[in-house]
Design a protein around this motif. Structure first.
Motif, PDB file in Angstrom:
ATOM      1  N   TYR A 384       0.830  -1.200   0.000  1.00 48.80           N
ATOM      2  CA  TYR A 384       0.000   0.000   0.000  1.00 48.80           C
ATOM      3  C   TYR A 384       0.870   1.258   0.000  1.00 48.80           C
ATOM      4  O   TYR A 384       0.628   2.217  -0.757  1.00 48.80           O
ATOM      5  CB  TYR A 384      -0.919  -0.016   1.217  1.00 48.80           C
ATOM      6  N   LEU A 385       1.915   1.256   0.836  1.00 47.35           N
ATOM      7  CA  LEU A 385       2.820   2.404   0.895  1.00 47.35           C
ATOM      8  C   LEU A 385       3.514   2.636  -0.445  1.00 47.35           C
ATOM      9  O   LEU A 385       3.720   3.784  -0.860  1.00 47.35           O
ATOM     10  CB  LEU A 385       3.864   2.177   1.990  1.00 47.35           C
ATOM     11  N   ILE A 388       1.155   4.497  -2.708  1.00 47.45           N
ATOM     12  CA  ILE A 388       0.965   5.889  -2.305  1.00 47.45           C
ATOM     13  C   ILE A 388       2.248   6.691  -2.503  1.00 47.45           C
ATOM     14  O   ILE A 388       2.213   7.882  -2.842  1.00 47.45           O
ATOM     15  CB  ILE A 388       0.495   5.963  -0.834  1.00 47.45           C
ATOM     16  N   HIS A 392       3.346  10.734  -4.091  1.00 49.63           N
ATOM     17  CA  HIS A 392       4.069  11.761  -3.348  1.00 49.63           C
ATOM     18  C   HIS A 392       5.476  11.985  -3.894  1.00 49.63           C
ATOM     19  O   HIS A 392       6.204  12.827  -3.360  1.00 49.63           O
ATOM     20  CB  HIS A 392       4.150  11.373  -1.868  1.00 49.63           C
ATOM     21  N   SER A 441       6.430   9.727  11.864  1.00 52.31           N
ATOM     22  CA  SER A 441       6.590   9.187  10.525  1.00 52.31           C
ATOM     23  C   SER A 441       8.089   9.015  10.260  1.00 52.31           C
ATOM     24  O   SER A 441       8.904   9.742  10.846  1.00 52.31           O
ATOM     25  CB  SER A 441       5.965  10.150   9.504  1.00 52.31           C
ATOM     26  N   THR A 474       0.113  11.694   6.877  1.00 50.81           N
ATOM     27  CA  THR A 474      -0.848  12.046   5.827  1.00 50.81           C
ATOM     28  C   THR A 474      -1.703  10.854   5.443  1.00 50.81           C
ATOM     29  O   THR A 474      -2.935  10.953   5.320  1.00 50.81           O
ATOM     30  CB  THR A 474      -0.102  12.569   4.585  1.00 50.81           C
ATOM     31  N   ILE A 475      -1.050   9.719   5.264  1.00 51.71           N
ATOM     32  CA  ILE A 475      -1.779   8.508   4.878  1.00 51.71           C
ATOM     33  C   ILE A 475      -2.761   8.107   5.971  1.00 51.71           C
ATOM     34  O   ILE A 475      -3.933   7.804   5.697  1.00 51.71           O
ATOM     35  CB  ILE A 475      -0.790   7.363   4.598  1.00 51.71           C
ATOM     36  N   ASN A 478      -5.793  10.382   6.196  1.00 54.13           N
ATOM     37  CA  ASN A 478      -6.721  10.101   5.091  1.00 54.13           C
ATOM     38  C   ASN A 478      -7.502   8.821   5.333  1.00 54.13           C
ATOM     39  O   ASN A 478      -8.708   8.757   5.060  1.00 54.13           O
ATOM     40  CB  ASN A 478      -5.947  10.017   3.777  1.00 54.13           C
ATOM     41  N   LEU A 479      -6.818   7.800   5.823  1.00 57.79           N
ATOM     42  CA  LEU A 479      -7.500   6.532   6.098  1.00 57.79           C
ATOM     43  C   LEU A 479      -8.542   6.699   7.194  1.00 57.79           C
ATOM     44  O   LEU A 479      -9.673   6.191   7.082  1.00 57.79           O
ATOM     45  CB  LEU A 479      -6.473   5.461   6.493  1.00 57.79           C
ATOM     46  N   THR A 514      -4.920   0.268   8.825  1.00 68.04           N
ATOM     47  CA  THR A 514      -4.517   1.422   9.639  1.00 68.04           C
ATOM     48  C   THR A 514      -3.840   0.969  10.922  1.00 68.04           C
ATOM     49  O   THR A 514      -2.789   1.495  11.315  1.00 68.04           O
ATOM     50  CB  THR A 514      -5.749   2.298   9.972  1.00 68.04           C
TER      51      THR A 514
END
Length: 798
Positions: A384-385, A388, A392, A441, A474-475, A478-479, A514
């Motif tokens: 998933y990362l 995304i 970015h 992060s 940020t991720i 959003n989740l 998450t």
């Protein structure tokens, strides 16, 4: 020609010495399709060490098999490395297979990034496609003989779509001839292959002990039905390898992939993987092992029973070691066929229950379903990362080197014994909330001299930049926001509607992913591993749960047990408990950057002296068990059944004497040989090769004996064994259950010898310990449970 449909998978072939992307799809009518893109090139990045001229990388080359491999071209791109802008070289290669060779040379000149991304996944990331989601394309149609629709295109467009794609699912299951216990694919034929497509169940039978024709029939069925998804239960480790070997022995081409190719068979981690080109091969055992928490021994019948697909007492149950006997006996063969039918119907039913959540994971993670279904949670987060990160402009880091351990969550030791009227409270998404609150992060870790940083994390002192917002932060925001929006929509829908079901699956997948972010930052294999993030998050977690405990004491609540993100509380005036708990939750929310909810209210709950081990009866009449032997895989079934019944009697009937009598009766049944063999089998997984174990553990010795008899005993296999009478250590008396072909009156019959179950071991080391885990708190001793009377009263334990 325009195409509108659903994307299933992406791979590539080589034509004219160039890679051709294939997007395997179906349209809204369920017709198969493949979209070709001949323009996409493989590439990877190099972040140079200092001032490395571009022509240095343009001129790297390697000789492989007499062929010179070199970059097609190199360009310069702006990217970010943990949030810091960097210049990177992007090296394009002629073929995906060239990447590993050029990567090794490029490492001399810089930090190589993203060279390990599979070419099909690279295409999904760059083109922003959504596996199990919508896809549109336009191009010239082409003729191929293995799909209904085919066209060349260059700009496919991925798009979210609600609902489930109209896929055709096929489940299958095999039964093998096994006169020596565990079947050997080199010698023992397949006698039954059962197939289910929902409306149709078909049983393929061998001709006597010759399986050549049923393998051909199996291939023909797949070709005719043309499934999009093929499911089985442990088929990657057992059924597929067995079929592959039997087909090889009969010189049959196993062309079951959509393009007519044979299965690709390899290993990934502890699990074997089988890939079918153009079809999605999903091993439901691997899905259940990761996603179904309510069952420890994850046999097909246990999982089917748990999810409500087929109850164990409503299906045909046979001992695996007796299959060959049922096959040879014309009267009993019909029972074997019914058993096989129940297996495949259960498998298909599990697919209908388990796959929808996997579809949502697939859409979120942006990798094909068969990949996602086999990934551990850390790999899912990483995939998933990676998707995304492309948005970015973040370069995916190289995998971490040496890692360090760190402290986890805080535990308040349990107040052992029985308690009535207890509320279990849960910090909702504790770790994601902490990471968002403190901007934790990998790209926001403060170094010496950094300004505008957050307050130091308790105990460990790490700080994080307040601005800009971190990549993970940020991720996560959003989740969390997306899930909150979905939950608001859910509240307005009919719980029985299909829309509710689909949105609920989506919010569950978001929640699971998450909550996995914190663990991912401290996972040794993570590319975005950052010890500071993991340590700071867990430190804040420990700090907040201690603060929550202080608030509870101020308000007259007693914390009976607390672990990481949950608290169990009671109070002397239990009539006021729920009012005080609601006030407590409001205060916690006001004073701490966390959310808290009531997870359960227990009429009665039992804590042992160990953390994570308790059993309780909720106010809804449900029994919840955590961490006790009944939930663990290394105890035999009868021991777990015994403890489960003892727990039920204590919680529901509050009668320890009755529970003790049940234990005594069970002990006598074992001693008199009146229990089935399956109830005595112990299961334990091999986590490494047998030669790497330092001590002679029972399951390792059983695995060695299995290997001596050509039975499967590879890393990742669950070893099923029993303990027999004899001399020596426990390990010396551990034998794989599959080596026995008959069990009667405690006697085990192998090909060359007869053994006897060690009833004393099962009583002393399995039954009595699991019973005493509960009944010991009521004054019962080992001697009492074996026959000597000792009184226990419930009232004295509150």
């Amino acid at each position: 020609m325009k195409f509108h449909g659903w994307l299933l998978d992406v791979d590539y072939v080589v034509e004219n010495d160039r890679p051709v992307i294939r997007m395997w799809c179906i349209d809204d009518e369920g017709r198969s399709a493949v979209l070709f893109d001949r323009t996409f090139e493989p590439y990877f990045y190099v972040v140079p060490y200092g001032d490395v001229p571009i022509n240095t990388l343009e001129n790297i080359a390697d000789e492989v098999g007499g062929e010179i491999i070199r970059p097609v071209r190199v360009d310069v791109v702006d990217r970010k490395n943990f949030g810091v802008p960097v210049k990177a070289y992007r090296l394009f290669t002629r073929l995906p297979r060239d990447v590993p060779y050029l990567r090794e040379i490029a490492k001399r000149y810089g930090d190589v990034r993203e060279a390990d991304i599979l070419f099909g996944v690279r295409y999904i990331i760059d083109k922003r496609l959504i596996p199990m989601g919508g896809i549109e394309a336009e191009g010239e149609p082409v003729e191929v003989d293995y799909v209904d629709i085919a066209l060349n295109c260059e700009q496919p467009k991925g798009m979210p779509r609600d609902g489930e794609p109209p896929v055709k699912i096929m489940a299958f299951d095999c039964e093998m001839f096994n006169p020596r216990g565990m079947p050997n694919a080199k010698e023992d034929p397949i006698v039954l292959i059962s197939i289910c497509t929902g409306n149709q169940v078909r049983i393929l039978e061998a001709s006597n002990q010759n399986d050549k024709q049923i393998i051909k029939d199996f291939i023909a069925f797949i070709d005719e039905y043309d499934p999009d998804i093929i499911v089985g239960y442990n088929q990657d480790s057992f059924d597929w390898p067995y079929i592959i070997e039997r087909a090889k022995r009969h010189k049959i081409k196993l062309n079951v992939s959509r393009d007519g190719s044979t299965p690709l068979h390899g290993r990934g981690g502890l699990q074997k993987k089988v890939k079918l080109i153009g079809r999605l091969n999903v091993d439901l055992y691997q899905v259940a092992a990761r996603d179904v928490d309510g069952v420890k021994i994850k046999t097909l019948d246990n999982i089917a029973d748990y999810v409500g697909v087929m109850k164990k007492d409503e299906r045909v149950n046979l001992s695996g070691v007796e299959i060959y006997q049922y096959w040879l006996d014309p009267e009993r063969r019909k029972d074997l066929i019914a058993y096989s039918r129940d297996d495949v119907v259960s498998t298909y039913g599990l697919a209908k229950e388990l796959l929808p959540l996997q579809y949502e994971f697939t859409r979120m993670i942006h990798e094909p379903l068969d990949n996602v279904s086999k990934m551990g949670r850390g790999r899912q987060v990483e995939a998933y990362l990676a998707y995304i990160a492309y948005e970015h402009g973040e370069l995916i880091p190289s995998r971490a080197g040496e890692v360090e351990t760190y402290a986890g969550g805080f535990v308040f030791e349990p107040v052992k014994g029985l308690h009535k009227n207890v509320a279990a409270l849960d910090f909702s998404a504790m770790y994601p909330s902490i990471m968002i609150a403190y901007n934790i992060s990998p790209d926001t870790v403060c170094e010496a001299g950094d300004q505008d940083c957050s307050e130091p994390a308790p105990e460990v002192g790490y700080r994080f930049k307040k601005q800009p917002e971190g990549f993970f932060t940020t991720i996560l925001k959003n989740l969390v926001t997306h899930r909150s929006t979905l939950k608001k929509r859910l509240a307005q829908l009919d719980r029985k509607s299909n829309e509710y079901r689909m949105l609920d699956l989506r919010q569950k997948s978001i929640k699971i992913l998450t909550n996995a972010f914190y663990g991912y930052t401290g996972w040794a294999q993570a590319k975005w591993y950052r010890r500071e993030c993991a340590e700071a998050t867990s430190a804040w977690g420990r700090y907040f749960i201690k603060k929550a405990n202080d608030i509870a004491i101020e308000m007259g609540l007693q914390v009976l047990y607390g672990d990481t993100d949950s608290l169990f509380v009671e109070m002397e005036d239990n009539k006021r408990l729920m009012d005080v708990v609601r006030q407590y939750i409001q205060r916690v929310k006001a004073e701490l950057p966390l959310d808290m909810d009531i997870d359960n209210v227990y009429r009665i709950i039992f804590f042992t002296e160990s953390k994570k081990r308790y059993a309780g009866l909720t106010d809804r009449g449900e029994i919840v068990v955590r961490g006790l032997e009944v939930r663990r895989g290394d105890w035999c079934e009868i021991a777990k059944e015994l403890q489960s019944e003892v727990i039920r009697i204590i919680l529901e009937e509050e009668n320890p004497d009755k529970a003790a009598k049940f234990v005594k009766d069970t002990v006598q049944k074992v001693k008199s040989g009146k229990v089935p063999l399956d109830a005595l089998v112990i299961h334990k997984t091999l986590t490494k090769s047998v030669t790497r174990y330092e001590s002679a553990q029972a399951h390792v010795k059983a695995a060695e004996r299995a290997m001596e008899r050509d039975m499967a005993a590879e890393i990742g296999n669950k070893i099923s064994y029993v303990i027999v009478k004899g001399t020596g250590t426990l390990s010396d008396r551990a034998y794989p259950v599959d080596m026995f072909h008959k069990f009667k009156d405690s006697k085990l019959y192998a090909k060359d010898k007869t053994y006897e179950i060690d009833a004393d071991y099962y009583v002393d080391k399995q039954l009595i310990p699991t019973a005493l885990r509960i009944l010991g708190y009521f004054g019962y001793t080992e001697d009492a449970l074996k026959g000597r009377s000792v009184q226990g009263t419930l009232e004295s334990f509150f």
